[in-house]
Write an enzyme that holds these catalytic residues in place. Structure first.
Site, PDB file in Angstrom:
ATOM      1  CB  SER A 142      -0.371   2.095 -10.066  1.00  0.00           C
ATOM      2  OG  SER A 142       0.274   3.116 -10.774  1.00  0.00           O
ATOM      3  CG  HIS A 163      -3.891   4.943 -13.082  1.00  0.00           C
ATOM      4  ND1 HIS A 163      -3.092   4.066 -13.777  1.00  0.00           N
ATOM      5  CD2 HIS A 163      -3.333   5.069 -11.843  1.00  0.00           C
ATOM      6  CE1 HIS A 163      -2.090   3.672 -13.006  1.00  0.00           C
ATOM      7  NE2 HIS A 163      -2.211   4.264 -11.827  1.00  0.00           N
ATOM      8  CG  ASP A 208      -4.684   3.435 -17.116  1.00  0.00           C
ATOM      9  OD1 ASP A 208      -4.126   4.235 -16.355  1.00  0.00           O
ATOM     10  OD2 ASP A 208      -5.196   2.363 -16.742  1.00  0.00           O
TER      11      ASP A 208
END
Length: 302
Positions: free
Chosen positions: A163, A278, A246
């Protein structure tokens, strides 16, 4: 701040979105299919804390090693059981939108990687609002240089981020190592569900803490710069990874960054991980048989 009048109409999908839709696109916990948002975040934190507790209890380690003078400039190094003069080093930069997360709950992959002879380094950096994005990029750069200087006979340094951490890792593709007095032996990048063009982040609630201006966002967007940079080592591999679950914006960010890498001279590949969201992408790195764990090991020991 309105974003509908930024740039040309239809230039990129996010500029057509309402503020609410853009906020949702950049809120990863809303897109999981198995857990509600709060539960997904709680589970992610619990798995990271437990993995770190286990790693510190069972692996040889050097904890809270300073790589700079700042209070937050520390890293943890976990070693394989078998001593070796030259080891591959895997550096991990945690996520949390540059404003949450900690090295002290991010040792997800330590067990499966150290078991196969890889030293794992979990890096801390000063998250917002204490740290600015420019400072975080500088800290991560110095952490990589530190590992190279401390272990000059390493068998390759591999950078991995999740991320926001994937963004910080990707910024190392642009680093000017000359001013750090060392050229790290970078052999691979693993960029998991990252954000590589920061402009849309300016128009979400994440920017309350970050306070990014357009100039800040552009200066720190590897998407805008990486095609113009020559790889120090043309054999260095860059794997861009995104989870099936995602959000569409995270998919777009990863796919477009992969395409930009390919336009340059980078040895890039792209992987969409089936049936993962995610957070599961990094949570599952605790498992030795996980598909991404195996890809990482094959890349290191190819």
């Amino acid at each position: 701040m309105a974003f509908s009048d930024v740039g040309l109409p239809g230039e990129v999908p996010w500029k057509k979105m309402s503020a609410e839709e853009l906020e949702s696109q950049y809120c990863p916990s809303q897109w999981g299919v198995r857990l509600r948002a709060e539960e997904a975040l709680r589970t992610y934190s619990q798995i990271g804390i437990e993995a770190t507790r286990r790693a510190r209890a069972t692996r040889k380690s050097l904890l809270h090693v300073p790589y700079g003078d700042g209070e937050g400039e520390k890293l943890d190094i976990y070693f394989p059981d078998e001593a070796a003069e030259a080891l591959p080093f895997f550096l991990f930069f945690h996520g949390g939108y540059w404003q949450s997360g900690s090295k002290d709950e991010s040792a997800f992959m330590v067990d499966p990687l150290t078991a196969q002879g890889v030293a794992v380094v979990i890096v801390a950096y000063d998250i917002a609002p204490k740290g600015t994005l420019d400072q975080m990029v500088d800290q991560v750069t110095r952490s990589v240089a530190f590992v190279q200087k401390r272990y000059p006979s390493n068998e390759g340094i591999y950078l991995c981020g999740h991320s926001a951490g994937a963004h910080l890792a990707a910024m190392m593709l642009l680093a000017n190592w000359t001013k750090h007095g060392v050229t790290p032996n970078l052999k691979g990048f693993f960029l998991m569900s990252g954000v590589f063009d920061l402009e849309p982040i300016m128009y979400t609630s994440q920017n309350v803490a970050l306070q990014l201006t357009l100039e800040d966002a552009q200066r720190n967007s590897p998407q805008l710069k990486v095609a113009q940079v020559q790889p120090v080592d043309p054999t260095c591999r860059v794997l861009v990874v995104v989870g099936q679950f995602d959000s569409p914006e995270f998919h777009r960010q990863s796919w477009e960054f992969y395409q930009t890498l390919c336009q340059g001279e980078w040895k890039a590949s792209f992987e969409q991980l089936h049936d993962m969201d995610h957070f599961e992408i990094v949570e599952n790195l605790t498992q030795k048989d996980n598909v991404l764990t195996q890809i990482i090991l094959k890349t290191i020991f190819q």
